[in-house]
Structures are given as C-alpha cells and as structure tokens.
Scaffold this active site. Structure first.
Site: not given
Length: 258
Positions: A159, A166
């Site tokens: 990720y 995020k």
C-alpha cells in the site's frame, strides 16, 4: 416478484458524488444508494476521456453531470459556483485518490517528494478544500464523506505511500467533524474492505489481498460498492444524525482480525 419496500428517507436532499470512473467505482455505489432513497444526485467526471464512461451512468439515475479535476486551478471553485446557484447541498462524497505509479509501486523510502505531495494534494487536501466550499451550501446541516482504507492504521504490504496519505485523510475527517459540528455538518471517513476498482488495480499483488480478505474476514465475504453506498446512505439519513467523526469500516469485519 421484488417485494422490497424502499423508504425515501433522503427525499429533498441534494448529493454531490465525486469520483465515479465507471460502474465499478465506490462512488457509483454511493450514487445509486442516494438516488434509490430519493436524493437528487450530481456526478462529476474527470476529463473528456472519462466522460463517455460516466455520462451513461449519470443518465441512468437522472443525475446532473459536471466536470471536475481537482488538480486544475479553479475547477473546484467553478463547480461549487454552479452548485451555489442551484441552492442547498446536503451530501458530499469525496472518492478520489492518486499517486504517481512509480511512487505507488515503490516503497515509502523511495517515494519522491513530488509524488508524495501529489498524493497528499489529490487524496487528502482536496477533501479539505471541498469541505470549505460545501459548508456554506449546507444551510440545514449535511454530511461529508471521504474514502479511506485499513492501510491508514495498519501496515498493508504494497500500500506504500497511500498508507500515510490515508492516515492524514482520516485525521482531517476528525478535525473537520470538530470544526463543522456546530453547523450540524457531520464528517465520516469510510474504510471499505478490498474492492475490485480501477484504482485498486494499481496495487501490487492485489488479487492476493482479495483472497486474504475472504479467508480472514469473520463474515467470509468481500464487500461490494453497494455495501459501501448503503452505509453512506444510512449515515447521511436522519437515523444517524448524532454520528460523526469516526472511521466507519465496511469490510465484513476484517479490521478486527489480527
């Protein structure tokens, strides 16, 4: 025969949904849910290349369709100028994210400054800018949604740079919920489980991530865009008028498993 009874609990509400790229988009699931419950929906499209993919979807739900590329100076302001002329706004969904491919597929240590800043601007700060423009139109209160992922709170292999970005987005949601609460505007960070979207296709070994989610989640199933949309519709409804500031997981319980 379909005997489902639908109560139009969002009738009279106007919802702006940003981030529909195609029928597999999380944003599209939100648009469908809002429209089903009676809301008027406004969709945006990124550019002329995206228009042919989004226009038929907008037509399917009788939605207004307007252009928006948050990286282009003035486009966000122009969009909200149009919306302001039309009246009140009640719901906003921010479902856009971006990182350059080289920075997304490399580790965080190798992420360039330009790549990090682009990811932060599109994926996080554009939501803050959107909230600032939306708030004056939410004269009767409203609900703002941003799309996050579990990688904001736990390390998810591959990720990479999107994890810190995020995490910043979720923190922004909390602070916006605090600042906008006195104006009856609620803010939610939504955290869906792995979904087969165009954006997710850029992640390395994504199919392995999907298989792992099915194996580990308590419910044992992947979520879909309708699951996310239905949850957002509930949170935008009067039934959730005292709920704000949380990261809401829609992931078949995957986040609770070590």
């Amino acid at each position: 025969m379909n005997t489902e009874t639908v109560y139009p609990i969002l009738a009279g509400k106007r919802a702006l949904v940003v981030g529909v790229a195609n029928e597999h988009s999380i944003a599209w699931g939100c648009a469908l849910a809002f429209r089903k419950l009676g809301a008027e929906v406004i969709l945006t499209y990124l550019n002329e290349k995206a228009y042919p993919h989004v226009a038929p979807l907008a037509a399917d739900i009788d939605a207004q369709l307007l252009p928006l590329d948050v990286t282009q100076p003035g486009q966000l302001e122009a969009l909200f100028a149009v919306l302001a002329e039309q009246g009140q706004l009640d719901i906003v969904v921010h479902s856009i994210a971006f990182a350059p491919k080289a920075d997304l597929q490399g580790g965080l240590l190798d992420c360039s400054l330009d790549g990090f800043l682009q990811a932060m601007d599109v994926s996080c700060h554009s939501f803050v800018r959107m909230a600032k423009l939306a708030a004056p139109l939410m004269t009767q209160g409203g609900t703002l949604f941003a799309m996050s992922y579990h990688g904001a709170n736990k390390v998810v292999p591959n990720y990479n740079v999107m994890g810190p970005v995020k995490a910043a987005l979720e923190a922004a949601c909390r602070y916006l919920a605090y600042e906008l609460g006195p104006r009856a505007i609620r803010v939610h960070a939504m955290s869906p489980g792995p979904l087969k979207t165009r954006a997710a296709s850029g992640l390395k070994d994504f199919d392995r991530l999907l298989n792992d989610a099915v194996a580990r989640a308590p419910i044992g199933e992947l979520v879909d865009i309708v699951d996310v949309g239905n949850t957002c519709a509930y949170l935008a409804s009067p039934y959730a008028h005292r709920v704000t500031g949380s990261t809401v997981y829609v992931d078949s319980g995957l986040n609770i498993v070590a």
